[in-house]
Design a protein around this motif. Structure first.
Motif, PDB file in Angstrom:
ATOM      1  N   HIS A  25     -35.576 -64.035  10.257  1.00  0.00           N
ATOM      2  CA  HIS A  25     -35.294 -65.148   9.442  1.00  0.00           C
ATOM      3  C   HIS A  25     -36.099 -66.127   9.505  1.00  0.00           C
ATOM      4  O   HIS A  25     -36.296 -66.966  10.717  1.00  0.00           O
ATOM      5  CB  HIS A  25     -33.860 -65.314   9.271  1.00  0.00           C
ATOM      6  CG  HIS A  25     -33.560 -66.650   8.380  1.00  0.00           C
ATOM      7  ND1 HIS A  25     -33.241 -66.351   6.943  1.00  0.00           N
ATOM      8  CD2 HIS A  25     -33.276 -67.982   8.543  1.00  0.00           C
ATOM      9  CE1 HIS A  25     -33.045 -67.812   6.354  1.00  0.00           C
ATOM     10  NE2 HIS A  25     -33.123 -68.578   7.443  1.00  0.00           N
ATOM     11  N   ARG A  43     -35.765 -71.501   5.472  1.00  0.00           N
ATOM     12  CA  ARG A  43     -36.260 -71.992   4.044  1.00  0.00           C
ATOM     13  C   ARG A  43     -36.470 -73.452   4.111  1.00  0.00           C
ATOM     14  O   ARG A  43     -35.900 -74.115   4.965  1.00  0.00           O
ATOM     15  CB  ARG A  43     -35.127 -71.538   3.136  1.00  0.00           C
ATOM     16  CG  ARG A  43     -35.051 -69.858   3.038  1.00  0.00           C
ATOM     17  CD  ARG A  43     -36.103 -69.215   2.669  1.00  0.00           C
ATOM     18  NE  ARG A  43     -35.925 -67.957   2.389  1.00  0.00           N
ATOM     19  CZ  ARG A  43     -35.973 -66.947   3.308  1.00  0.00           C
ATOM     20  NH1 ARG A  43     -36.528 -67.307   4.590  1.00  0.00           N
ATOM     21  NH2 ARG A  43     -35.839 -65.554   2.610  1.00  0.00           N
ATOM     22  N   TRP A  44     -36.727 -73.964   2.621  1.00  0.00           N
ATOM     23  CA  TRP A  44     -37.139 -75.382   2.669  1.00  0.00           C
ATOM     24  C   TRP A  44     -36.145 -76.140   3.108  1.00  0.00           C
ATOM     25  O   TRP A  44     -36.185 -77.169   3.861  1.00  0.00           O
ATOM     26  CB  TRP A  44     -37.656 -75.534   1.186  1.00  0.00           C
ATOM     27  CG  TRP A  44     -37.802 -77.069   1.008  1.00  0.00           C
ATOM     28  CD1 TRP A  44     -37.225 -77.901   0.545  1.00  0.00           C
ATOM     29  CD2 TRP A  44     -39.240 -77.606   1.399  1.00  0.00           C
ATOM     30  NE1 TRP A  44     -37.675 -79.241   0.700  1.00  0.00           N
ATOM     31  CE2 TRP A  44     -39.013 -78.992   0.990  1.00  0.00           C
ATOM     32  CE3 TRP A  44     -40.291 -77.357   1.947  1.00  0.00           C
ATOM     33  CZ2 TRP A  44     -40.124 -79.935   1.080  1.00  0.00           C
ATOM     34  CZ3 TRP A  44     -41.307 -77.964   1.929  1.00  0.00           C
ATOM     35  CH2 TRP A  44     -41.253 -79.564   1.525  1.00  0.00           C
ATOM     36  N   GLU A  45     -34.628 -75.854   2.634  1.00  0.00           N
ATOM     37  CA  GLU A  45     -33.737 -76.618   3.079  1.00  0.00           C
ATOM     38  C   GLU A  45     -33.272 -76.339   4.632  1.00  0.00           C
ATOM     39  O   GLU A  45     -32.444 -77.575   4.879  1.00  0.00           O
ATOM     40  CB  GLU A  45     -32.493 -75.861   2.070  1.00  0.00           C
ATOM     41  CG  GLU A  45     -32.765 -75.804   0.741  1.00  0.00           C
ATOM     42  CD  GLU A  45     -33.583 -74.524   0.449  1.00  0.00           C
ATOM     43  OE1 GLU A  45     -33.431 -73.576   0.862  1.00  0.00           O
ATOM     44  OE2 GLU A  45     -34.318 -74.726  -0.902  1.00  0.00           O
ATOM     45  N   GLU A  46     -33.711 -75.319   5.217  1.00  0.00           N
ATOM     46  CA  GLU A  46     -33.391 -75.552   6.721  1.00  0.00           C
ATOM     47  C   GLU A  46     -34.212 -76.070   7.428  1.00  0.00           C
ATOM     48  O   GLU A  46     -34.171 -76.123   8.757  1.00  0.00           O
ATOM     49  CB  GLU A  46     -33.346 -73.902   7.084  1.00  0.00           C
ATOM     50  CG  GLU A  46     -32.314 -73.242   6.255  1.00  0.00           C
ATOM     51  CD  GLU A  46     -32.170 -71.644   6.534  1.00  0.00           C
ATOM     52  OE1 GLU A  46     -31.352 -71.204   6.985  1.00  0.00           O
ATOM     53  OE2 GLU A  46     -33.469 -71.062   6.114  1.00  0.00           O
ATOM     54  N   ALA A  98     -43.690 -76.593   6.429  1.00  0.00           N
ATOM     55  CA  ALA A  98     -43.900 -75.391   5.863  1.00  0.00           C
ATOM     56  C   ALA A  98     -45.161 -74.794   5.604  1.00  0.00           C
ATOM     57  O   ALA A  98     -45.541 -73.714   5.721  1.00  0.00           O
ATOM     58  CB  ALA A  98     -43.343 -75.823   4.374  1.00  0.00           C
ATOM     59  N   GLU A 126     -41.982 -76.172  -2.682  1.00  0.00           N
ATOM     60  CA  GLU A 126     -40.712 -75.591  -1.904  1.00  0.00           C
ATOM     61  C   GLU A 126     -40.413 -74.292  -2.581  1.00  0.00           C
ATOM     62  O   GLU A 126     -40.036 -73.437  -1.717  1.00  0.00           O
ATOM     63  CB  GLU A 126     -39.391 -76.589  -2.578  1.00  0.00           C
ATOM     64  CG  GLU A 126     -39.350 -78.015  -1.791  1.00  0.00           C
ATOM     65  CD  GLU A 126     -39.908 -79.104  -2.863  1.00  0.00           C
ATOM     66  OE1 GLU A 126     -39.572 -78.769  -3.960  1.00  0.00           O
ATOM     67  OE2 GLU A 126     -40.146 -80.071  -2.387  1.00  0.00           O
ATOM     68  N   TYR A 172     -43.122 -71.908  -0.859  1.00  0.00           N
ATOM     69  CA  TYR A 172     -42.792 -71.467   0.538  1.00  0.00           C
ATOM     70  C   TYR A 172     -41.529 -70.665   0.693  1.00  0.00           C
ATOM     71  O   TYR A 172     -41.599 -69.765   1.469  1.00  0.00           O
ATOM     72  CB  TYR A 172     -42.474 -72.999   1.064  1.00  0.00           C
ATOM     73  CG  TYR A 172     -42.023 -72.711   2.693  1.00  0.00           C
ATOM     74  CD1 TYR A 172     -42.842 -72.265   3.699  1.00  0.00           C
ATOM     75  CD2 TYR A 172     -40.576 -73.114   2.828  1.00  0.00           C
ATOM     76  CE1 TYR A 172     -42.245 -72.250   4.926  1.00  0.00           C
ATOM     77  CE2 TYR A 172     -40.065 -72.793   4.122  1.00  0.00           C
ATOM     78  CZ  TYR A 172     -41.064 -72.148   4.990  1.00  0.00           C
ATOM     79  OH  TYR A 172     -40.475 -71.885   6.267  1.00  0.00           O
ATOM     80  N   ASN A 173     -40.606 -71.058  -0.042  1.00  0.00           N
ATOM     81  CA  ASN A 173     -39.197 -70.272  -0.135  1.00  0.00           C
ATOM     82  C   ASN A 173     -39.678 -68.682  -0.381  1.00  0.00           C
ATOM     83  O   ASN A 173     -39.421 -67.614   0.183  1.00  0.00           O
ATOM     84  CB  ASN A 173     -38.199 -70.755  -1.141  1.00  0.00           C
ATOM     85  CG  ASN A 173     -37.463 -71.634  -0.332  1.00  0.00           C
ATOM     86  OD1 ASN A 173     -37.551 -71.770   0.882  1.00  0.00           O
ATOM     87  ND2 ASN A 173     -36.607 -72.660  -0.928  1.00  0.00           N
ATOM     88  N   CYS A 221     -41.767 -67.051   2.221  1.00  0.00           N
ATOM     89  CA  CYS A 221     -40.462 -66.498   3.386  1.00  0.00           C
ATOM     90  C   CYS A 221     -39.771 -65.159   2.904  1.00  0.00           C
ATOM     91  O   CYS A 221     -39.602 -64.254   3.835  1.00  0.00           O
ATOM     92  CB  CYS A 221     -39.583 -67.676   3.875  1.00  0.00           C
ATOM     93  SG  CYS A 221     -40.173 -69.049   4.393  1.00  0.00           S
ATOM     94  N   THR A 222     -39.356 -65.085   1.744  1.00  0.00           N
ATOM     95  CA  THR A 222     -38.810 -63.849   1.322  1.00  0.00           C
ATOM     96  C   THR A 222     -39.938 -62.815   1.451  1.00  0.00           C
ATOM     97  O   THR A 222     -39.362 -61.717   1.856  1.00  0.00           O
ATOM     98  CB  THR A 222     -38.275 -64.108  -0.070  1.00  0.00           C
ATOM     99  OG1 THR A 222     -37.339 -65.196  -0.253  1.00  0.00           O
ATOM    100  CG2 THR A 222     -37.495 -62.914  -0.767  1.00  0.00           C
TER     101      THR A 222
END
Length: 180
Positions: A20, A23-26, A84, A116, A119-120, A123-124
């Motif tokens: 994992h 993510r941006w929020e993390e 990021a 954002e 970047y997310n 990651c996915t």
């Protein structure tokens, strides 16, 4: 006594198959100093680079700033945006020259409309590609990939290339270590 290579490879594949990326929020809301950035990145990427102890160093970060690959830190502090960029660059530098990474990041950011979202999605795609590559290593069925939109083709191919390169490198390293 060393574990047999197949056991080590299976353990690694199971770990990376469930990897994992934050993510941006993390990503930390508070801005970080360089040493904190390096610790955060190393913890976020642990396991992906095998025996490479430091996939990113302060000198690398400084070079990325000089090359204008990432924005300059403000008062020696790095934000979510910096983190990021640094995660993406650290993974992509395994595949591409820095100049191409800069273009790829710009393209994907423009396509997604924001850093954002880009970047997310990155990651996915990386996680999905790692899951597929490690499933193959474990002799399992590949997770089914969603159809690739033409605008995301570059990102999907880069993620697959990173995942396959990472898995192959791990197998070579473990094979080499068990022969010693």
């Amino acid at each position: 006594m060393q574990e047999p290579m197949e056991t080590q490879l299976k353990d690694w594949a199971e770990y990376v198959g469930n990897f994992h990326l934050p993510r941006w929020e993390e990503l930390p809301e508070l801005e970080l100093y360089m040493d904190q950035v390096i610790v955060f990145l190393e913890k976020s990427l642990v396991g992906l680079f095998g025996e490479k102890k430091h996939p990113i160093t302060p000198a690398m970060v400084n070079n990325y700033v000089k090359l204008r690959l990432i924005p300059k830190p403000i008062k020696k502090k790095y934000s979510r945006t910096h983190l990021a960029y640094l995660i993406a660059i650290t993974l992509l530098k395994e595949l591409f020259p820095i100049a191409e990474i800069k273009v790829a990041i710009q393209m994907q950011t423009e396509r997604e409309g924001s850093g954002e979202a880009a970047y997310n999605l990155f990651c996915t795609e990386i996680e999905s590609a790692l899951a597929a590559a490690t499933a193959e290593m474990l002799g399992k069925e590949h997770p089914t990939a969603m159809p690739t939109q033409p605008e995301n083709r570059l990102l999907r191919m880069a993620a697959r290339a990173f995942a396959c390169r990472t898995a192959a490198a791990q197998e070579v390293v473990l094979h080499h270590n068990t022969e010693m």
